[in-house]
Design a protein around this motif. Structure first.
Motif, short mmCIF file in Angstrom:
data_model
loop_
_atom_site.label_atom_id
_atom_site.label_comp_id
_atom_site.label_asym_id
_atom_site.label_seq_id
_atom_site.Cartn_x
_atom_site.Cartn_y
_atom_site.Cartn_z
N ARG A 139 9.49 8.17 5.84
CA ARG A 139 9.02 9.06 4.79
C ARG A 139 7.54 8.85 4.50
NH1 ARG A 139 8.03 9.80 -0.54
NH2 ARG A 139 9.01 11.61 -1.56
N GLU A 140 7.13 7.58 4.50
CA GLU A 140 5.75 7.25 4.15
C GLU A 140 4.86 7.10 5.38
OE1 GLU A 140 4.81 7.21 0.99
OE2 GLU A 140 6.89 7.64 0.42
N LYS A 141 5.47 7.30 6.58
CA LYS A 141 4.72 7.14 7.84
C LYS A 141 4.07 5.75 7.90
CE LYS A 141 3.85 12.07 8.55
NZ LYS A 141 4.85 12.49 7.55
N PHE A 176 18.82 0.90 7.37
CA PHE A 176 18.75 2.32 7.05
C PHE A 176 17.67 2.59 5.99
CE2 PHE A 176 19.85 5.89 4.31
CZ PHE A 176 20.06 6.90 5.22
N ARG A 177 17.66 1.79 4.92
CA ARG A 177 16.68 2.04 3.85
C ARG A 177 15.26 1.77 4.32
NH1 ARG A 177 15.63 -2.77 -0.47
NH2 ARG A 177 17.07 -4.34 0.31
N VAL A 178 15.09 0.74 5.17
CA VAL A 178 13.76 0.47 5.71
C VAL A 178 13.31 1.64 6.60
CG1 VAL A 178 12.46 -1.01 7.29
CG2 VAL A 178 13.98 -2.03 5.58
N GLY A 179 14.23 2.13 7.43
CA GLY A 179 13.89 3.26 8.29
C GLY A 179 13.55 4.51 7.51
N TYR A 180 14.30 4.76 6.43
CA TYR A 180 14.05 5.95 5.61
C TYR A 180 12.68 5.89 4.95
CZ TYR A 180 14.21 8.87 1.41
OH TYR A 180 13.89 9.76 0.42
N ILE A 181 12.34 4.76 4.32
CA ILE A 181 11.06 4.64 3.63
C ILE A 181 9.90 4.65 4.62
CG2 ILE A 181 9.62 3.10 2.23
CD1 ILE A 181 11.74 4.55 0.62
N GLY A 207 0.77 -1.23 0.00
CA GLY A 207 0.00 0.00 0.00
C GLY A 207 0.80 1.28 0.00
N LEU A 208 2.11 1.21 -0.23
CA LEU A 208 2.94 2.42 -0.24
C LEU A 208 3.19 2.86 -1.68
CD1 LEU A 208 5.60 1.60 2.52
CD2 LEU A 208 3.37 2.70 2.77
N LYS A 209 2.83 4.10 -1.99
CA LYS A 209 3.01 4.65 -3.33
C LYS A 209 4.25 5.55 -3.38
CE LYS A 209 -0.93 2.75 -4.46
NZ LYS A 209 -0.97 1.53 -5.30
N THR A 210 5.36 5.02 -2.94
CA THR A 210 6.60 5.80 -2.89
C THR A 210 7.09 6.11 -4.30
OG1 THR A 210 7.16 4.54 -0.91
CG2 THR A 210 8.88 5.93 -1.84
N PRO A 211 7.39 7.38 -4.61
CA PRO A 211 7.93 7.72 -5.94
C PRO A 211 9.23 6.98 -6.22
CG PRO A 211 7.24 9.69 -4.75
CD PRO A 211 7.18 8.56 -3.77
N SER A 231 8.11 -2.55 10.75
CA SER A 231 8.15 -4.00 10.60
C SER A 231 7.54 -4.44 9.27
CB SER A 231 7.40 -4.67 11.76
OG SER A 231 6.06 -4.23 11.81
N THR A 232 6.51 -3.72 8.80
CA THR A 232 5.89 -4.08 7.53
C THR A 232 6.86 -3.83 6.37
OG1 THR A 232 3.71 -3.49 8.40
CG2 THR A 232 3.93 -3.67 6.00
N VAL A 233 7.51 -2.67 6.37
CA VAL A 233 8.49 -2.36 5.33
C VAL A 233 9.68 -3.31 5.44
CG1 VAL A 233 9.97 -0.57 4.35
CG2 VAL A 233 7.75 0.05 5.31
#
Length: 331
Positions: A110-112, A102-107, A73-77, A116-118
């Motif tokens: 950013r997407e709130k 780091f990348r999981v934390g950033y996304i 459900g994340l529409k990250t550009p 754990s899901t990311v």
């Protein structure tokens, strides 16, 4: 206290492995011969397509992960996802495996979204890579078994025996995994292994929820085609006394991929040893620590790793700068 010890081991152990292997490597090479090889045996123009192919591999990885993010459900550009991949490899140079967190934390920030899901999408992403390395390794061992056995003095006729044992090991391993998956034993070790296997299976099956499974598979193939293609192009940059065609490059590529699995800073140490060993299989030098390595094999291992690492640093700085600018604009 346990967490502090774990953090020290997470950073200190890979650094120790890199330092020890680099010390042994530096003691076993002829630096003057390596510098001469870098001056006379290399066409540096080949590294232009090498860099392009390496960048494309990261972009394809980002596009593949974007499919997984959309599945939750994340529409990250696209560009933030690409930057997260660039930053991942840069952070991994400093502390192996920390880049994934780091990348999981950033996304997720950013997407709130739930961390754990990311994180689950990242795990399945890495599982795909593990599966690909396993499949490519098995394929390479089957088709290059004669060369490997000949190197160890067993003779080319032993290649068929090696393939037979590999097939038996695969069947036994698969049977063991199936037994562990279905076992109802309360033994603590078996229960832990069963839980791990089920978790891995769930991670792999989560890929079925992406909007386009064929596109996911295509991105996976493109990622590894770029990795292998970059290796082939790098081999073309060197003038070597042995034929480094598609098959030798595949063997070196597989060995280098296995070397990257060793916890070290950016593969420093294990990657070079794996590549030098691969060249030794094809008659370019030998591996014993007491024998100086072939200067051309050493020059290849150091130059290719150096170019790849420099690229990761440049891309990482670019990505972190973009992230900082994005955060500043939001504020």
């Amino acid at each position: 206290m346990d967490k502090k010890v774990g953090d020290v081991l997470k950073i200190g152990l890979p650094l120790l492995i890199s330092v020890v292997l680099v010390v042994f490597l530096c003691r076993s090479v002829d630096w003057a011969a390596i510098m001469e090889s870098l001056r006379s045996d290399v066409n540096y123009l080949w590294f232009v397509p090498v860099v392009i192919v390496n960048v494309l591999s990261h972009v394809f990885r980002a596009l593949r992960w974007q499919l997984q993010l959309r599945a939750i459900g994340l529409k990250t550009p696209t560009m933030p996802v690409v930057n997260s991949i660039f930053a991942t490899y840069f952070v991994n140079l400093l502390a192996p495996r920390v880049g994934e967190v780091f990348r999981v934390g950033y996304i997720s920030q950013r997407e709130k979204a739930s961390f754990s899901t990311v994180f689950g999408t990242m795990v399945s992403d890495r599982l795909c890579d593990t599966l690909m390395v396993g499949l490519i390794t098995l394929f390479t061992l089957f088709i290059a078994s004669d060369k490997i056995m000949a190197f160890f003095g067993a003779g080319e006729s032993s290649g068929g025996t090696l393939m037979l044992w590999l097939a038996v090991a695969c069947v036994v391993g698969l049977a063991l995994v199936m037994w562990l998956y279905r076992s109802t034993s309360n033994n603590r070790l078996i229960a832990a292994l069963r839980s791990m296997i089920k978790g891995l299976w769930q991670g792999v099956m989560s890929i079925a929820h992406v909007e386009s499974v064929p596109l996911f598979i295509l991105y996976t193939l493109l990622i590894w085609a770029c990795y292998y293609g970059g290796f082939v192009l790098a081999a073309r940059a060197f003038t070597l006394p042995v034929d480094m065609g598609l098959m030798p490059c595949l063997v070196l590529f597989v060995l280098s991929s296995i070397g990257m699995a060793v916890p070290s800073n950016g593969g420093l140490g294990p990657w070079q040893y794996a590549v030098i060993f691969g060249f030794a299989l094809y008659g370019l030098g030998s591996l014993p620590l007491t024998t100086p390595y072939n200067s051309q094999a050493s020059a290849f291992a150091m130059l290719v790793w150096g170019v790849q690492t420099l690229l990761l640093i440049v891309l990482g700085i670019y990505a972190l700068t973009c992230m900082w600018l994005e955060r500043r604009d939001k504020k």
